[in-house]
Write a protein that holds these residues in place. Sequence first.
Motif, PDB file in Angstrom:
ATOM      1  N   SER A  62       0.853   9.841 -17.885  1.00 15.70           N
ATOM      2  CA  SER A  62      -0.577  10.096 -18.041  1.00 15.70           C
ATOM      3  C   SER A  62      -0.957   9.792 -19.483  1.00 15.70           C
ATOM      4  N   ALA A  80      -0.211   6.390 -13.892  1.00 13.34           N
ATOM      5  CA  ALA A  80       0.333   7.352 -12.926  1.00 13.34           C
ATOM      6  C   ALA A  80       1.341   6.707 -11.989  1.00 13.34           C
ATOM      7  N   SER A  81       1.151   5.429 -11.675  1.00 16.43           N
ATOM      8  CA  SER A  81       2.085   4.751 -10.776  1.00 16.43           C
ATOM      9  C   SER A  81       3.475   4.643 -11.377  1.00 16.43           C
ATOM     10  N   GLU A 120      -9.679  -2.438  -7.854  1.00 22.34           N
ATOM     11  CA  GLU A 120      -9.391  -1.006  -7.740  1.00 22.34           C
ATOM     12  C   GLU A 120      -8.468  -0.482  -8.833  1.00 22.34           C
ATOM     13  N   HIS A 121      -7.913  -1.362  -9.651  1.00 24.94           N
ATOM     14  CA  HIS A 121      -6.978  -0.928 -10.690  1.00 24.94           C
ATOM     15  C   HIS A 121      -7.711  -0.231 -11.834  1.00 24.94           C
ATOM     16  N   THR A 122      -7.129   0.840 -12.330  1.00 25.58           N
ATOM     17  CA  THR A 122      -7.637   1.532 -13.508  1.00 25.58           C
ATOM     18  C   THR A 122      -6.463   1.878 -14.421  1.00 25.58           C
ATOM     19  N   ASP A 126      -5.739   4.840 -15.699  1.00 22.74           N
ATOM     20  CA  ASP A 126      -5.098   6.086 -15.278  1.00 22.74           C
ATOM     21  C   ASP A 126      -4.232   5.889 -14.033  1.00 22.74           C
ATOM     22  N   HIS A 127      -4.739   5.138 -13.095  1.00 18.40           N
ATOM     23  CA  HIS A 127      -3.976   4.901 -11.859  1.00 18.40           C
ATOM     24  C   HIS A 127      -2.698   4.131 -12.168  1.00 18.40           C
ATOM     25  N   SER A 128      -2.791   3.152 -13.049  1.00 20.29           N
ATOM     26  CA  SER A 128      -1.616   2.342 -13.386  1.00 20.29           C
ATOM     27  C   SER A 128      -0.576   3.158 -14.143  1.00 20.29           C
TER      28      SER A 128
END
Length: 279
Positions: free
Chosen positions: A91, A86-87, A78-80, A82-84
């Motif tokens: 951005s 953002a965490s 599930e890691h991407t 953008d998600h990483s």
Amino acid sequence: MNLYSINTGHFKLDGGAMFGVVPKTIWNKTNPADENNLIELAMRCLLIQTDDRLTLVDTGIGDKQSEKALSYYHLYGEHTLDHSLASHGFSRKDITDVFLTHLHLDHAGAAVMKENEVLIPSFPNAVYWSNSVHWNWALHPNDREKASFLRENFLPLRKKNVVKFIDGDQHNLFPQEITIKLVSGHTESMMLPIIQYKGKTIVFVADLIPTVSHIPIPYVPGYDVYPLKSMDEKRSFLQEAVDNNYILFFEHDPYIECCTLQMTEKGVRIADTFLLKDL
């Protein structure tokens, strides 16, 4: 300075290809293969935050390739990117510099994205860093690496005039806490950033040592263009790392982010393993 681990996703490659001449009966103990002989690998990048710059080391594979092309790499998880980002409160627009260790697609694929069927830089405010020797190597690939050097991953950057080359020992292009080591066994002139952080020296080892299991000298991927050179470079680097208490940051190990090293009767081996955030 702050450092952040950026997980862009996981993929799978043939275990035999990843360990070269090492028999499966040995490497399968630490990197168990599935029914198709594939082993799990990470695409873990590094984000370096300094006073006025936010530098991303490598980008992962991205998602602009065709479904058929990406299917060869068995992307999962599930890691991407953008998600990483953002965490950690960032951005793509915040990135000022993208440092590409080399231009193989699992390291530079997400440097370029597709928008309305047009290829554009994925980080609109960033300068991209390579070196002229490696760039020319990628532009005119040998038959072994041709499938890994996809021009759509880097030529659009040159067309937009956002690429700069680090040639020689021009370490002053980056903050003084960052220096660069060149190695050429895996591919010509791969760049490894060496970072001074909280009184420690951290080395982003890229494909010189893809996983913890590749620390032993003979454990060289079949993908390496010059395997004997890879062994010599690794031998020299590991001794340097032990002598200077380096911390290794792994791009492809699916479970271990960082480790320290120790000398044993079998040669250099891992000492402690830990997450970057725990430093």
